[in-house]
Design an enzyme around this catalytic site. Structure first.
Site, PDB file in Angstrom:
ATOM      1  N   LYS A 174      21.869  57.240 128.291  1.00  0.00           N
ATOM      2  CA  LYS A 174      21.322  57.274 126.938  1.00  0.00           C
ATOM      3  C   LYS A 174      20.121  56.343 126.906  1.00  0.00           C
ATOM      4  O   LYS A 174      20.248  55.121 126.811  1.00  0.00           O
ATOM      5  CB  LYS A 174      22.372  56.846 125.918  1.00  0.00           C
ATOM      6  CG  LYS A 174      21.941  57.066 124.490  1.00  0.00           C
ATOM      7  CD  LYS A 174      23.109  56.915 123.534  1.00  0.00           C
ATOM      8  CE  LYS A 174      22.724  57.264 122.122  1.00  0.00           C
ATOM      9  NZ  LYS A 174      21.700  56.372 121.564  1.00  0.00           N
ATOM     10  N   CYS A 234      -9.647  20.342 124.642  1.00  0.00           N
ATOM     11  CA  CYS A 234      -8.208  20.039 124.652  1.00  0.00           C
ATOM     12  C   CYS A 234      -7.690  20.042 126.100  1.00  0.00           C
ATOM     13  O   CYS A 234      -7.806  21.038 126.803  1.00  0.00           O
ATOM     14  CB  CYS A 234      -7.453  21.078 123.830  1.00  0.00           C
ATOM     15  SG  CYS A 234      -5.676  20.947 123.961  1.00  0.00           S
ATOM     16  N   CYS A 245      -3.784  17.073 122.136  1.00  0.00           N
ATOM     17  CA  CYS A 245      -5.035  16.373 121.815  1.00  0.00           C
ATOM     18  C   CYS A 245      -5.078  15.910 120.373  1.00  0.00           C
ATOM     19  O   CYS A 245      -6.055  15.291 119.945  1.00  0.00           O
ATOM     20  CB  CYS A 245      -6.232  17.276 122.096  1.00  0.00           C
ATOM     21  SG  CYS A 245      -6.350  18.648 120.953  1.00  0.00           S
ATOM     22  N   LYS A 272      28.682  53.966 123.640  1.00  0.00           N
ATOM     23  CA  LYS A 272      27.711  52.881 123.461  1.00  0.00           C
ATOM     24  C   LYS A 272      28.192  51.626 124.168  1.00  0.00           C
ATOM     25  O   LYS A 272      29.334  51.205 123.974  1.00  0.00           O
ATOM     26  CB  LYS A 272      27.538  52.565 121.963  1.00  0.00           C
ATOM     27  CG  LYS A 272      26.914  53.699 121.161  1.00  0.00           C
ATOM     28  CD  LYS A 272      25.390  53.546 121.098  1.00  0.00           C
ATOM     29  CE  LYS A 272      24.743  54.621 120.270  1.00  0.00           C
ATOM     30  NZ  LYS A 272      24.782  54.375 118.838  1.00  0.00           N
ATOM     31  N   ALA A 274      -6.828  54.806 145.454  1.00  0.00           N
ATOM     32  CA  ALA A 274      -8.289  54.830 145.628  1.00  0.00           C
ATOM     33  C   ALA A 274      -8.806  56.266 145.639  1.00  0.00           C
ATOM     34  O   ALA A 274      -9.831  56.576 145.028  1.00  0.00           O
ATOM     35  CB  ALA A 274      -8.666  54.122 146.925  1.00  0.00           C
ATOM     36  N   ASP A 301      17.063  54.312 125.782  1.00  0.00           N
ATOM     37  CA  ASP A 301      16.818  53.650 124.499  1.00  0.00           C
ATOM     38  C   ASP A 301      15.342  53.725 124.131  1.00  0.00           C
ATOM     39  O   ASP A 301      14.581  52.788 124.326  1.00  0.00           O
ATOM     40  CB  ASP A 301      17.286  52.195 124.578  1.00  0.00           C
ATOM     41  CG  ASP A 301      17.597  51.652 123.204  1.00  0.00           C
ATOM     42  OD1 ASP A 301      17.554  52.436 122.229  1.00  0.00           O
ATOM     43  OD2 ASP A 301      17.893  50.455 123.094  1.00  0.00           O
ATOM     44  N   CYS A 307      -4.913  25.653 118.794  1.00  0.00           N
ATOM     45  CA  CYS A 307      -5.730  24.452 118.903  1.00  0.00           C
ATOM     46  C   CYS A 307      -7.114  24.954 119.289  1.00  0.00           C
ATOM     47  O   CYS A 307      -7.256  25.645 120.287  1.00  0.00           O
ATOM     48  CB  CYS A 307      -5.179  23.527 119.983  1.00  0.00           C
ATOM     49  SG  CYS A 307      -6.338  22.222 120.410  1.00  0.00           S
ATOM     50  N   CYS A 311      -2.197  19.390 117.306  1.00  0.00           N
ATOM     51  CA  CYS A 311      -1.941  19.745 118.702  1.00  0.00           C
ATOM     52  C   CYS A 311      -1.172  18.628 119.409  1.00  0.00           C
ATOM     53  O   CYS A 311      -1.600  17.476 119.381  1.00  0.00           O
ATOM     54  CB  CYS A 311      -3.265  20.004 119.413  1.00  0.00           C
ATOM     55  SG  CYS A 311      -3.063  20.285 121.173  1.00  0.00           S
ATOM     56  N   GLU A 322      24.922  61.747 131.070  1.00  0.00           N
ATOM     57  CA  GLU A 322      23.497  61.395 131.169  1.00  0.00           C
ATOM     58  C   GLU A 322      23.322  59.989 130.632  1.00  0.00           C
ATOM     59  O   GLU A 322      24.096  59.547 129.790  1.00  0.00           O
ATOM     60  CB  GLU A 322      22.657  62.364 130.313  1.00  0.00           C
ATOM     61  CG  GLU A 322      22.648  63.772 130.837  1.00  0.00           C
ATOM     62  CD  GLU A 322      21.957  64.731 129.869  1.00  0.00           C
ATOM     63  OE1 GLU A 322      21.159  64.295 129.029  1.00  0.00           O
ATOM     64  OE2 GLU A 322      22.249  65.935 129.975  1.00  0.00           O
ATOM     65  N   GLU A 338      13.429  62.048 125.237  1.00  0.00           N
ATOM     66  CA  GLU A 338      13.223  60.675 124.805  1.00  0.00           C
ATOM     67  C   GLU A 338      11.889  60.157 125.355  1.00  0.00           C
ATOM     68  O   GLU A 338      11.553  60.388 126.508  1.00  0.00           O
ATOM     69  CB  GLU A 338      14.390  59.855 125.380  1.00  0.00           C
ATOM     70  CG  GLU A 338      14.719  58.622 124.621  1.00  0.00           C
ATOM     71  CD  GLU A 338      15.504  58.836 123.334  1.00  0.00           C
ATOM     72  OE1 GLU A 338      15.809  59.999 122.951  1.00  0.00           O
ATOM     73  OE2 GLU A 338      15.790  57.825 122.690  1.00  0.00           O
TER      74      GLU A 338
HETATM   75  P1  AMP Z   1      21.978  57.736 117.996  1.00  0.00           P
HETATM   76  O1  AMP Z   1      20.524  57.448 117.736  1.00  0.00           O
HETATM   77  O2  AMP Z   1      22.748  56.516 118.395  1.00  0.00           O
HETATM   78  O3  AMP Z   1      22.591  58.558 116.923  1.00  0.00           O
HETATM   79  O4  AMP Z   1      22.026  58.630 119.310  1.00  0.00           O
HETATM   80  C1  AMP Z   1      21.407  59.873 119.350  1.00  0.00           C
HETATM   81  C2  AMP Z   1      20.099  59.752 120.074  1.00  0.00           C
HETATM   82  O5  AMP Z   1      20.278  59.404 121.423  1.00  0.00           O
HETATM   83  C3  AMP Z   1      19.385  61.046 120.148  1.00  0.00           C
HETATM   84  O6  AMP Z   1      18.697  61.326 118.966  1.00  0.00           O
HETATM   85  C4  AMP Z   1      18.431  60.790 121.286  1.00  0.00           C
HETATM   86  O7  AMP Z   1      17.237  60.234 120.770  1.00  0.00           O
HETATM   87  C5  AMP Z   1      19.091  59.688 122.085  1.00  0.00           C
HETATM   88  N1  AMP Z   1      19.318  60.043 123.495  1.00  0.00           N
HETATM   89  C6  AMP Z   1      18.914  59.285 124.551  1.00  0.00           C
HETATM   90  N2  AMP Z   1      19.237  59.841 125.721  1.00  0.00           N
HETATM   91  C7  AMP Z   1      19.851  61.012 125.441  1.00  0.00           C
HETATM   92  C8  AMP Z   1      20.411  62.054 126.242  1.00  0.00           C
HETATM   93  N3  AMP Z   1      20.418  61.992 127.587  1.00  0.00           N
HETATM   94  N4  AMP Z   1      20.940  63.107 125.606  1.00  0.00           N
HETATM   95  C9  AMP Z   1      20.955  63.169 124.236  1.00  0.00           C
HETATM   96  N5  AMP Z   1      20.442  62.219 123.440  1.00  0.00           N
HETATM   97  C10 AMP Z   1      19.900  61.141 124.004  1.00  0.00           C
HETATM   98 ZN    ZN Z   2      -5.237  20.603 121.739  1.00  0.00          ZN
END
Ligand code: AMP
Ligand code: ZN
Length: 672
Positions: free
Chosen positions: A116, A428, A408, A311, A36, A118, A423, A405, A114, A171
């Site tokens: 990874k 309905c 209905c 991986k 707030a 996604d 629908c 549907c 670290e 990332e």
């Molecule tokens: P890949 O896409 O499987 O070739 O893996 C490489 C990609 O992992 C890099 O280009 C980064 O985008 C990603 N990535 C995610 N976390 C990390 C991290 N902690 N250190 C380095 N790369 C990372």
């Molecule tokens: Zn319907």
């Protein structure tokens, strides 16, 4: 408009303060003020900047909302290419990586592990401490310039505490919760859903309209620099700490390991913890810690020799589609669900998965009795990845989408730009049931005790045909329902009765107007004040409300142009439902019942517990008004240390005076 020095200072102060609060919240995950307070200051800044646009800087926190629409993305050349990583899938491969490293170095180095993340690789360029460019990775050498979009990502600092030149890399990702909410919303709107948070993040960053990116709740973890030259660091671990100090968001789950065995146990640990993280990871990155050692290992053509990515195996399972169920949502969207032979995936048994829409079924060519591979999106939601074609029965036929549907029987439509079947029959019963469930929900009319089972019975017995009918129910009718005893009937009736006093925003939200969420409903109610007013309101009046866009405006105008809506509004009035906005007073303060409600307060002297802005925001959020000077109209003066003339004036006028502690106590009381 010409600004006074006081205003200029105030704008600069608010910009700096809000930036600080934003960093604490989005980067460090440690808020300094409550929502707030933040909102009140943010609104003040927005208003000041609107009146004095010459003082709206490019790195003002208000610049994060986006709004610039590009014709296309420019190329962004990476002078120092972004590298990719070699990958390993087994313990053996990981240990072989360590062996190669040791062979070159002649000793076993320390490794930093670290997560990874996604998401998507991004590169952020700062010049003299200001963000000047953000780019995607592309092929590593040429990416796309996404500066406008990245500026809307709250965790990315627009300005650093030092005036240095840096290129930071890391990332950009979408948290699981944002991903799930986004998909849910898209499904309700009949739009295509994203397969996973990674695709959602990519889709959000590649928007030409940065406002869309701003709405997507992206976040970042930064982990390296293109060139460490400007920083005095010699290891990856120090680099992470230093990046954190510069205000970048770094992932807290990194760990220095003294042997490859320790690396392995870190990996095993996160293999199990993975599904509990608020973001998706697809592996663990293992990096040699010392830069000197990294340099002697060097790079292959594509990737460093001093790092690798372990991986995680995909968590998938194969099962059989037994049936496809179709359900109808509040807006008439039909959603198919695969009913499958139960199977275990990533820890839980899965028997159903959304197939999202007809296009999706056709695209993936999903048929009854097919074997399919399933996985969990955002680590939670089961999804069909693909059909195992080799296992398809010889006599299999393509799935035929419904044309009518199931509730209905009216003919379904496939609106342009939508993937969903709809629908469009306003009567309905399936849609009406969903609509009523929404109407009674917490954020809408907040009517307890009216769950899906009760709703189904009310419709089946024709006791209710629309939301206004709810107010005509009698105790006799309710007791007739299955599992409803006298006491619960009374409770339901009093909840219904109480809801008549709700302020307009709840009713407006409860109507289920497309695109009008709880927040938009509040803004609209605040602006137009009565339900009646919506029948004459013009599109431009709606668009004049800050933070309400074209989609909502269109939808509201269309909704109130419908004759049935007119009738419904009349019915509400007849049964005694309040259709006016009652403001903060009634809706917020019914719950808080604060001392400050309706009082005019003057703050003076030095406050120590709260800053003056915080105290002001808190009092305002409790329905009070804070003014600058003492008069007969003042209800209360809060005098901090060294209070001067205002305190004296209050004494002369006989105005109530509190010290700071009294105010704090009262504020705390009101907030419990
Ligand atoms: P890949 O896409 O499987 O070739 O893996 C490489 C990609 O992992 C890099 O280009 C980064 O985008 C990603 N990535 C995610 N976390 C990390 C991290 N902690 N250190 C380095 N790369 C990372
Ligand atoms: Zn319907």
């Amino acid at each position: 408009m010409e600004a006074t020095q006081e205003i200029i200072d105030r704008i600069a102060y608010l910009q700096a303060e809000l930036t600080k609060y934003g960093m604490a919240y989005y980067v460090k995950d440690q808020p300094l003020v409550d929502d707030a307070t933040y909102d009140a200051l943010y609104r003040e800044l927005e208003e000041l900047e609107a009146s004095y646009p010459q003082y709206q800087t490019e790195d003002s926190p208000t610049a994060r909302v986006g709004g610039i629409i590009l014709p296309g993305f420019e190329k962004a050349i990476h002078e120092i290419p972004l590298y990719s990583l070699s990958d390993v899938f087994t313990k053996e491969e990981l240990f072989a990586f360590d062996q190669r490293v040791q062979k070159t170095l002649g000793y076993e180095p320390k490794y930093v592990c670290e997560l990874k993340i996604d998401g998507l690789s991004i590169s952020l360029t700062y010049e003299a401490g200001r963000l000047v460019r953000a780019a995607t990775r592309g092929d590593g050498t040429v990416g796309e310039n996404i500066t406008e979009n990245i500026k809307t990502v709250q965790s990315v600092p627009l300005r650093l505490p030092q005036e240095i030149d840096l290129e930071v890399r890391g990332e950009c990702y979408m948290p699981k919760a944002s991903f799930l909410a986004l998909n849910q919303k898209r499904e309700e709107e009949g739009l295509e859903t994203f397969a996973n948070p990674r695709n959602a993040a990519a889709g959000s960053l590649r928007q030409l309209d940065s406002k869309i990116t701003a709405s997507r709740n992206l976040s970042t973890f930064l982990y390296t620099l293109a060139d460490f030259g400007p920083l005095q660091v010699t290891t990856q671990e120090e680099a992470l700490v230093h990046l954190g100090e510069l205000g970048f968001r770094i992932n807290p789950e990194h760990h220095v390991c003294h042997s490859i065995e320790e690396v392995w146990s870190f990996i095993e640990d996160f293999h199990d913890k993975r599904s509990e993280l608020p973001y998706e990871i697809d592996g663990i990155v293992v990096k040699v810690n010392e830069f000197a050692a990294q340099n002697s290992l060097g790079f292959t053509v594509k990737a460093p020799r001093w790092a690798t990515a372990y991986k995680f195996p995909p968590e998938e399972a194969v099962t059989t589609i037994e049936d496809i169920d179709w359900t109808i949502g509040r807006t008439g969207v039909l959603t198919p669900t695969a009913v499958m032979t139960p199977v275990k995936v990533a820890g839980t048994t899965v028997a159903r998965a959304s197939l999202h829409n007809g296009d999706y079924i056709e695209l993936k060519d999903i048929r009854l009795y097919d074997q399919v591979v399933i996985y969990k999106a955002g680590d939670i939601i089961p999804e069909v990845s693909h059909v195992v074609l080799d296992a398809r029965p010889k006599d299999s036929v393509a799935y035929v989408l419904p044309t009518h549907c199931p509730a209905c029987d009216s003919e379904l439509v496939h609106l342009e730009e939508e993937v969903a079947l709809r629908c469009i029959n306003p009567k309905c019963p399936a849609q009406l049931k969903e609509g009523l469930a929404h109407f009674v929900s917490r954020q809408a009319m907040n009517i307890d005790g009216v769950g899906p089972r009760v709703i189904a019975q009310l419709f089946d017995r024709a006791l209710v045909n629309d939301t206004a009918d709810l107010y005509k129910l009698t105790k006799e009718q309710l007791i007739e329902l299955d599992k409803i005893k006298e006491k619960s009937a009374d409770n339901i009736l009093s909840a219904i009765e109480a809801s008549k006093q709700n302020s307009l925003e709840r009713l407006l939200f409860g109507l289920g107007i497309r695109h009008v969420g709880a927040k938009a409903a509040r803004l609209l109610a605040e602006e137009f004040e009565t339900l009646e007013r919506f029948f004459t309101v013009k599109e431009e009046d709606i668009l004049a409300i800050h933070s309400i866009g074209q989609t909502i405006a269109d939808s509201v105008v269309t909704y109130f142009a419908t004759p049935e809506v007119r009738e419904l509004a009349n019915e509400f009035r007849e049964v005694g439902v309040n259709t006016a906005y009652l403001g903060k007073k009634a809706s917020d303060l019914a719950e808080v019942d604060s001392y400050f409600q309706g009082k005019t307060v003057v703050l003076t002297g030095k406050l120590t517990h709260y800053t003056r802005e915080e105290a002001k925001a808190k009092i305002e959020s409790l329905g009070g008004k804070v003014t600058g000077s003492v008069s007969k109209k003042t209800d209360l003066v809060v005098a901090g240390e060294d209070a001067g003339s205002k305190q004296t004036k209050a004494q002369n006028l006989g105005v109530l005076i509190w010290n700071e502690a009294q105010m704090v106590e009262e504020l705390d009381k009101s907030q419990e």
